[in-house]
Design a protein around this motif. Structure first.
Motif, PDB file in Angstrom:
ATOM      1  N   ARG A  81    -117.679 -43.995  41.636  1.00 21.73           N
ATOM      2  CA  ARG A  81    -116.651 -43.337  42.444  1.00 21.73           C
ATOM      3  C   ARG A  81    -116.872 -43.497  43.947  1.00 21.73           C
ATOM      4  O   ARG A  81    -116.042 -43.059  44.745  1.00 21.73           O
ATOM      5  CB  ARG A  81    -116.607 -41.843  42.118  1.00 21.73           C
ATOM      6  N   VAL A  82    -117.962 -44.114  44.338  1.00 20.40           N
ATOM      7  CA  VAL A  82    -118.317 -44.210  45.755  1.00 20.40           C
ATOM      8  C   VAL A  82    -118.132 -45.641  46.252  1.00 20.40           C
ATOM      9  O   VAL A  82    -118.653 -46.587  45.656  1.00 20.40           O
ATOM     10  CB  VAL A  82    -119.770 -43.758  45.991  1.00 20.40           C
ATOM     11  N   THR A  83    -117.398 -45.781  47.351  1.00 17.05           N
ATOM     12  CA  THR A  83    -117.217 -47.072  48.013  1.00 17.05           C
ATOM     13  C   THR A  83    -117.946 -47.057  49.345  1.00 17.05           C
ATOM     14  O   THR A  83    -117.717 -46.177  50.182  1.00 17.05           O
ATOM     15  CB  THR A  83    -115.729 -47.383  48.243  1.00 17.05           C
ATOM     16  N   LEU A  84    -118.837 -48.019  49.535  1.00 18.76           N
ATOM     17  CA  LEU A  84    -119.604 -48.131  50.765  1.00 18.76           C
ATOM     18  C   LEU A  84    -119.154 -49.360  51.549  1.00 18.76           C
ATOM     19  O   LEU A  84    -118.966 -50.435  50.972  1.00 18.76           O
ATOM     20  CB  LEU A  84    -121.100 -48.243  50.465  1.00 18.76           C
ATOM     21  N   THR A  85    -119.001 -49.192  52.843  1.00 21.38           N
ATOM     22  CA  THR A  85    -118.627 -50.290  53.737  1.00 21.38           C
ATOM     23  C   THR A  85    -119.541 -50.259  54.950  1.00 21.38           C
ATOM     24  O   THR A  85    -119.769 -49.196  55.532  1.00 21.38           O
ATOM     25  CB  THR A  85    -117.169 -50.171  54.196  1.00 21.38           C
ATOM     26  N   ALA A  86    -120.071 -51.419  55.334  1.00 19.33           N
ATOM     27  CA  ALA A  86    -120.939 -51.500  56.504  1.00 19.33           C
ATOM     28  C   ALA A  86    -120.760 -52.860  57.166  1.00 19.33           C
ATOM     29  O   ALA A  86    -120.487 -53.869  56.491  1.00 19.33           O
ATOM     30  CB  ALA A  86    -122.399 -51.292  56.119  1.00 19.33           C
ATOM     31  N   ALA A  87    -120.901 -52.891  58.470  1.00 17.70           N
ATOM     32  CA  ALA A  87    -120.769 -54.149  59.216  1.00 17.70           C
ATOM     33  C   ALA A  87    -121.603 -54.069  60.482  1.00 17.70           C
ATOM     34  O   ALA A  87    -121.775 -52.986  61.066  1.00 17.70           O
ATOM     35  CB  ALA A  87    -119.310 -54.427  59.554  1.00 17.70           C
ATOM     36  N   GLY A  88    -122.116 -55.211  60.901  1.00 16.15           N
ATOM     37  CA  GLY A  88    -122.848 -55.310  62.154  1.00 16.15           C
ATOM     38  C   GLY A  88    -122.635 -56.679  62.770  1.00 16.15           C
ATOM     39  O   GLY A  88    -122.796 -57.700  62.084  1.00 16.15           O
ATOM     40  N   TYR A  89    -122.229 -56.716  64.051  1.00 13.91           N
ATOM     41  CA  TYR A  89    -121.952 -57.986  64.725  1.00 13.91           C
ATOM     42  C   TYR A  89    -122.570 -57.976  66.119  1.00 13.91           C
ATOM     43  O   TYR A  89    -122.661 -56.927  66.772  1.00 13.91           O
ATOM     44  CB  TYR A  89    -120.435 -58.224  64.839  1.00 13.91           C
ATOM     45  N   ALA A 147    -119.060 -46.646  56.609  1.00  9.71           N
ATOM     46  CA  ALA A 147    -118.104 -45.705  56.043  1.00  9.71           C
ATOM     47  C   ALA A 147    -118.392 -45.495  54.568  1.00  9.71           C
ATOM     48  O   ALA A 147    -118.914 -46.390  53.889  1.00  9.71           O
ATOM     49  CB  ALA A 147    -116.671 -46.206  56.230  1.00  9.71           C
ATOM     50  N   VAL A 148    -118.051 -44.309  54.080  1.00 14.51           N
ATOM     51  CA  VAL A 148    -118.192 -43.984  52.665  1.00 14.51           C
ATOM     52  C   VAL A 148    -116.898 -43.335  52.195  1.00 14.51           C
ATOM     53  O   VAL A 148    -116.304 -42.515  52.906  1.00 14.51           O
ATOM     54  CB  VAL A 148    -119.406 -43.055  52.416  1.00 14.51           C
ATOM     55  N   GLN A 149    -116.444 -43.725  51.014  1.00 14.80           N
ATOM     56  CA  GLN A 149    -115.219 -43.181  50.405  1.00 14.80           C
ATOM     57  C   GLN A 149    -115.565 -42.692  49.006  1.00 14.80           C
ATOM     58  O   GLN A 149    -116.193 -43.414  48.220  1.00 14.80           O
ATOM     59  CB  GLN A 149    -114.127 -44.257  50.341  1.00 14.80           C
ATOM     60  N   TYR A 150    -115.178 -41.448  48.702  1.00 16.91           N
ATOM     61  CA  TYR A 150    -115.472 -40.863  47.389  1.00 16.91           C
ATOM     62  C   TYR A 150    -114.171 -40.554  46.665  1.00 16.91           C
ATOM     63  O   TYR A 150    -113.307 -39.843  47.188  1.00 16.91           O
ATOM     64  CB  TYR A 150    -116.298 -39.590  47.543  1.00 16.91           C
ATOM     65  N   ALA A 151    -114.025 -41.110  45.451  1.00 18.23           N
ATOM     66  CA  ALA A 151    -112.835 -40.885  44.642  1.00 18.23           C
ATOM     67  C   ALA A 151    -113.026 -39.613  43.820  1.00 18.23           C
ATOM     68  O   ALA A 151    -113.741 -39.612  42.809  1.00 18.23           O
ATOM     69  CB  ALA A 151    -112.579 -42.082  43.736  1.00 18.23           C
ATOM     70  N   ALA A 197    -115.538 -40.605  55.089  1.00 17.61           N
ATOM     71  CA  ALA A 197    -116.033 -40.374  56.440  1.00 17.61           C
ATOM     72  C   ALA A 197    -116.680 -41.655  56.932  1.00 17.61           C
ATOM     73  O   ALA A 197    -117.116 -42.502  56.133  1.00 17.61           O
ATOM     74  CB  ALA A 197    -117.040 -39.223  56.466  1.00 17.61           C
ATOM     75  N   GLY A 198    -116.735 -41.802  58.257  1.00 18.35           N
ATOM     76  CA  GLY A 198    -117.341 -43.006  58.798  1.00 18.35           C
ATOM     77  C   GLY A 198    -117.602 -42.896  60.285  1.00 18.35           C
ATOM     78  O   GLY A 198    -117.221 -41.918  60.942  1.00 18.35           O
ATOM     79  N   ALA A 199    -118.254 -43.903  60.805  1.00 23.69           N
ATOM     80  CA  ALA A 199    -118.572 -43.972  62.228  1.00 23.69           C
ATOM     81  C   ALA A 199    -118.536 -45.424  62.677  1.00 23.69           C
ATOM     82  O   ALA A 199    -119.001 -46.320  61.962  1.00 23.69           O
ATOM     83  CB  ALA A 199    -119.940 -43.361  62.515  1.00 23.69           C
ATOM     84  N   ASP A 200    -117.962 -45.653  63.847  1.00 17.37           N
ATOM     85  CA  ASP A 200    -117.918 -46.977  64.471  1.00 17.37           C
ATOM     86  C   ASP A 200    -118.562 -46.900  65.848  1.00 17.37           C
ATOM     87  O   ASP A 200    -118.426 -45.892  66.556  1.00 17.37           O
ATOM     88  CB  ASP A 200    -116.473 -47.464  64.639  1.00 17.37           C
ATOM     89  N   TYR A 201    -119.259 -47.971  66.209  1.00 17.85           N
ATOM     90  CA  TYR A 201    -119.854 -48.056  67.538  1.00 17.85           C
ATOM     91  C   TYR A 201    -119.618 -49.446  68.093  1.00 17.85           C
ATOM     92  O   TYR A 201    -119.946 -50.450  67.446  1.00 17.85           O
ATOM     93  CB  TYR A 201    -121.361 -47.775  67.482  1.00 17.85           C
TER      94      TYR A 201
END
Length: 454
Positions: free
Chosen positions: A263-271, A291-295, A304-308
């Motif tokens: 049920r959990v979707t994880l997304t991450a990126a770094g550039y 970011a994390v998404q819970y169904a 919820a998530g955070a961008d920098y």
């Protein structure tokens, strides 16, 4: 004539289908998308007492596709206009720079390997096309914008099972020339060269390597884009920008990950971005995202998530990250305060957000999001002594989509932004006597019929 025109279209389509070779197919689709907006501080806060803007824009697009042995062709013609911008009786008074009729896509994709090999494919795609990778953060078609985004490019694709390796490039010129390769990156009319308000690139190269996961993908991107150098000359006592053959080279590289675990979707990126920016300063900048998404159920999910993105600089080095040719509207708030045509002083951005999504039945989709924005770097002092807070403000977004049929959809949204003195200060948005309560609302109707002929 009114009775003959539909019949003529059908006759043309029938003739086209009759002439198709065996194992070939022809597709045709259209889109009529109107969007009425109320802008009361969209993009940037308005000065106190300023009246909000209300208008309706329209995208009209006709797309065609052809598929046969070892080849695919794609064509998309679109017209983007604001209701009323043209005289209703004659079009000669239309401003040339407002002419919204354009060729959005025109490409061919050729299979270079043997058709008997299903596991390994080498393809060449050439022409005007959308570049769309991962979550569209750095390379996307910017479909929210009525005119969208496209590139005149060549892409070589190698695909095997779950792996893909794409290498692409583009080289822009204003016209056919007899000598030299000087490129003027300034677009006609009062429009920015790209989404971030910068110049058009003169050339671009990228390498993308990706692997599909069980419920997602992981990828690596290296992209280099070059921008024309310039200097200021004086003509009739007026400063004029002159462009040169020489370019400044900027490079961006990094990783992206997305996968669903139950049920959990994880997304991450770094550039990381380096080289030279368009002004010629050394560049050392970063983008980090998680970011994390819970169904909670099949119909309801929260996330919820955070961008920098780094910003600011020191000496001859800039730390301001540019998110290239992505879709900012998807990430940094629906009101487009950041990384769109309205700049914010290259200060960088911290975005902390919460979101929820509800699929109510088979026809309704409701989404809500709240963002808290901060500067990623220290802001310049206001009076030489006081350093402003890094907090830019808070945004709330609500969106509802109703799908009447698979071809007809209605969408509406409302957003509110409460800005701070820091956001409107001289070093950021630079707005005098600002109204710190901003609103934006829209209603969009999208009609997308499609046909397939075999």
């Amino acid at each position: 004539m009114k009775k003959l025109f539909p019949g003529g279209i059908m006759l043309l389509l029938c003739c086209t289908c009759w002439l198709l070779p065996a194992h070939a197919q022809f597709s045709l689709s259209a889109q009529l998308r109107t969007r009425t907006e109320l802008r009361d501080g969209q993009g940037a806060p308005l000065p106190e007492g300023t009246s909000p803007a209300v208008f309706t824009s329209q995208r009209t697009r006709l797309s065609a596709g052809f598929t046969a042995s070892r080849i695919r062709l794609g064509l998309a013609i679109q017209d983007v206009r604001v209701w009323g911008q043209d005289a209703s009786t004659i079009n000669r008074t239309t401003t040339a720079n407002n002419n919204g009729l354009m060729l959005h896509e025109a490409w061919a994709e050729v299979l270079l390997t043997d058709t008997a090999s299903a596991r390994r494919r080498l393809l060449l795609k050439i022409g005007r096309q959308e570049l769309l990778y991962d979550d569209s953060r750095l390379l996307g078609n910017l479909d929210w914008l009525q005119q969208a985004r496209r590139h005149d490019a060549l892409v070589l694709k190698y695909e095997q099972d779950a792996w893909m390796l794409h290498a692409g490039g583009a080289f822009n010129q204003n016209k056919e020339g007899a000598a030299g390769t000087v490129y003027d990156p300034t677009p006609p009319g009062n429009y920015p060269g790209n989404t971030n308000g910068g110049r058009n690139y003169k050339s671009l190269q990228f390498l993308y390597a990706g692997r599909k996961l069980h419920n997602g993908n992981v990828s690596f991107l290296f992209l280099a884009d070059q921008f024309s150098r310039s200097y200021t000359d004086t003509v009739d006592n007026t400063p004029v920008t002159k462009w040169e053959d020489a370019t400044r080279n900027r490079m961006t590289t990094g990783l992206y990950f997305n996968n669903t675990f139950r049920r959990v979707t994880l997304t991450a990126a770094g550039y990381y971005q380096f080289g030279k920016n368009v002004e010629g300063r050394n560049l050392s900048a970063t983008l980090l995202s998680a970011a994390v998404q819970y169904a909670c159920s099949k119909a309801f999910s929260i996330g919820a998530g955070a961008d920098y993105t780094s910003g600011g600089g020191s000496g001859n080095t800039s730390h301001a990250f540019d998110p290239l040719y992505g879709t900012p509207h998807k990430f940094w708030g629906n009101m487009d305060y950041f990384y769109v045509a309205s700049g914010f002083g290259n200060r960088g951005l911290q975005d902390y957000y919460l979101g929820a999504k509800l699929k109510a039945g088979s026809k309704w989709l409701l989404t809500a999001a709240a963002h808290e924005f901060f500067s990623a770097s220290t802001l310049p002092s206001i009076d030489g002594r006081t350093t402003p807070s890094r907090r830019f403000g808070t945004e709330a977004d609500l969106t509802a989509v109703f799908s009447l049929t698979p071809m007809i959809a209605f969408e509406g949204g409302y957003s509110y932004f409460r800005s701070t003195e820091s956001l409107t200060s001289v070093g950021v948005k630079n707005i005098s006597n600002p109204d710190h309560s901003s609103n934006w609302a829209y209603l969009m109707v999208s009609i997308k019929p499609s046909w397939l002929f075999k």
